[in-house]
Design an enzyme around this catalytic site. Structure first.
Site, mmCIF file in Angstrom:
data_model
loop_
_atom_site.group_PDB
_atom_site.id
_atom_site.type_symbol
_atom_site.label_atom_id
_atom_site.label_comp_id
_atom_site.label_asym_id
_atom_site.label_seq_id
_atom_site.Cartn_x
_atom_site.Cartn_y
_atom_site.Cartn_z
ATOM 1 N N TYR A 134 0.210 1.588 12.573
ATOM 2 C CA TYR A 134 -0.133 0.573 13.577
ATOM 3 C C TYR A 134 -1.558 0.105 13.354
ATOM 4 O O TYR A 134 -2.445 0.903 13.024
ATOM 5 C CB TYR A 134 -0.005 1.166 14.991
ATOM 6 C CG TYR A 134 -0.668 0.331 16.062
ATOM 7 C CD1 TYR A 134 -0.065 -0.836 16.533
ATOM 8 C CD2 TYR A 134 -1.916 0.692 16.592
ATOM 9 C CE1 TYR A 134 -0.685 -1.612 17.500
ATOM 10 C CE2 TYR A 134 -2.532 -0.083 17.559
ATOM 11 C CZ TYR A 134 -1.910 -1.231 18.008
ATOM 12 O OH TYR A 134 -2.524 -2.018 18.959
ATOM 13 N N ARG B 69 0.842 -1.200 0.000
ATOM 14 C CA ARG B 69 0.000 0.000 0.000
ATOM 15 C C ARG B 69 0.874 1.245 0.000
ATOM 16 O O ARG B 69 2.057 1.220 0.326
ATOM 17 C CB ARG B 69 -0.896 0.021 1.231
ATOM 18 C CG ARG B 69 -0.124 0.077 2.515
ATOM 19 C CD ARG B 69 -0.926 0.563 3.697
ATOM 20 N NE ARG B 69 -0.151 0.442 4.933
ATOM 21 C CZ ARG B 69 0.794 1.292 5.309
ATOM 22 N NH1 ARG B 69 1.115 2.325 4.552
ATOM 23 N NH2 ARG B 69 1.445 1.114 6.451
ATOM 24 N N CYS C 164 3.129 7.196 10.091
ATOM 25 C CA CYS C 164 3.041 7.819 8.761
ATOM 26 C C CYS C 164 4.206 8.773 8.494
ATOM 27 O O CYS C 164 4.104 9.679 7.656
ATOM 28 C CB CYS C 164 1.706 8.536 8.578
ATOM 29 S SG CYS C 164 0.286 7.429 8.785
#
Length: 222
Positions: free
Chosen positions: A79, A73, A176
């Site tokens: 998480y 992805r 991120c």
């Protein structure tokens, strides 16, 4: 099932990550071959970290804490765990405009609409992916992450909404890739909204239908 409706499947038990990816891969291939319909799959995972295609090794702060999975992805480290509602969206963008930017914006719009129904004022932040809420000190916290992949214009992977996860588990990564101390993570529970997972799921389904069209309840793929 109505051929124009997106299947809406909910798994009641925790789903192992590798099993979920295998099921997504299979379903996406079937959609591409016109052998299956679109599907939104709601689930929870055991505690784990995933690394997207842009993940930086230094952002995995505690590599021995939970299992770590490399994934195709978009995005960086994230998480997943109990109390977080993951929705894997297997949608056919051949029928939805073949516009990736619009698709990601629609995912954000879906989550923001659902959170509005749950009395959470959420928004996007320019230059950052995901959905955020403002803090009183001028900072902002991410409440939902987005990471998708397309193959033959079929989407898979999807979104992760923090309902009531253990937020301390995010400390094993730089979520991120965002290290700005003014930007953190939050959850519906931390915002003092007392919604159980079933209530959240209902809001997600209503908002999904507003953005993407009709749904029909189906059995999960595994």
């Amino acid at each position: 099932m109505n051929a124009s409706a997106t299947g809406w499947a909910v798994s009641d038990s925790l789903v192992e990550y590798e099993a979920a990816v295998a099921a997504m891969e299979s379903r996406a291939a079937a959609i591409a071959a016109n052998e299956a319909g679109e599907l939104a799959w709601l689930l929870q995972h055991p505690p784990l970290y995933t690394a997207g295609v842009s993940a930086k090794p230094g952002d995995l702060i505690d590599p021995n804490r939970f299992p770590v999975f490399k994934t195709g992805r978009g995005g960086q480290f994230t998480y997943h765990g109990p109390g977080q509602r993951v929705v894997y969206t297997m949608l056919d963008l051949r029928q939805r405009g073949r516009d990736v930017t619009r698709f990601v914006a629609d995912l954000e719009r879906w989550l923001i609409s659902a959170l509005h129904d749950l009395d959470v004022d959420a928004h996007i932040k320019p230059g950052l992916v995901g959905v955020w809420v403002e803090r009183g000190d001028g900072g902002a916290d991410k409440i939902a992450a987005i990471g998708v992949r397309l193959r033959k214009w079929i989407s898979f992977h999807g979104v992760a909404l923090n309902v009531a996860p253990n937020l301390e588990h995010f400390s094993g990564i730089t979520p991120c890739g965002v290290s700005d101390p003014q930007l953190g993570v939050t959850s519906i529970k931390q915002l003092q909204r007392k919604h159980d997972m079933q209530t959240v799921d209902a809001a997600l389904q209503r908002a999904f239908e507003r953005v993407f069209g009709a749904t029909q309840n189906v059995a999960p793929p595994c």
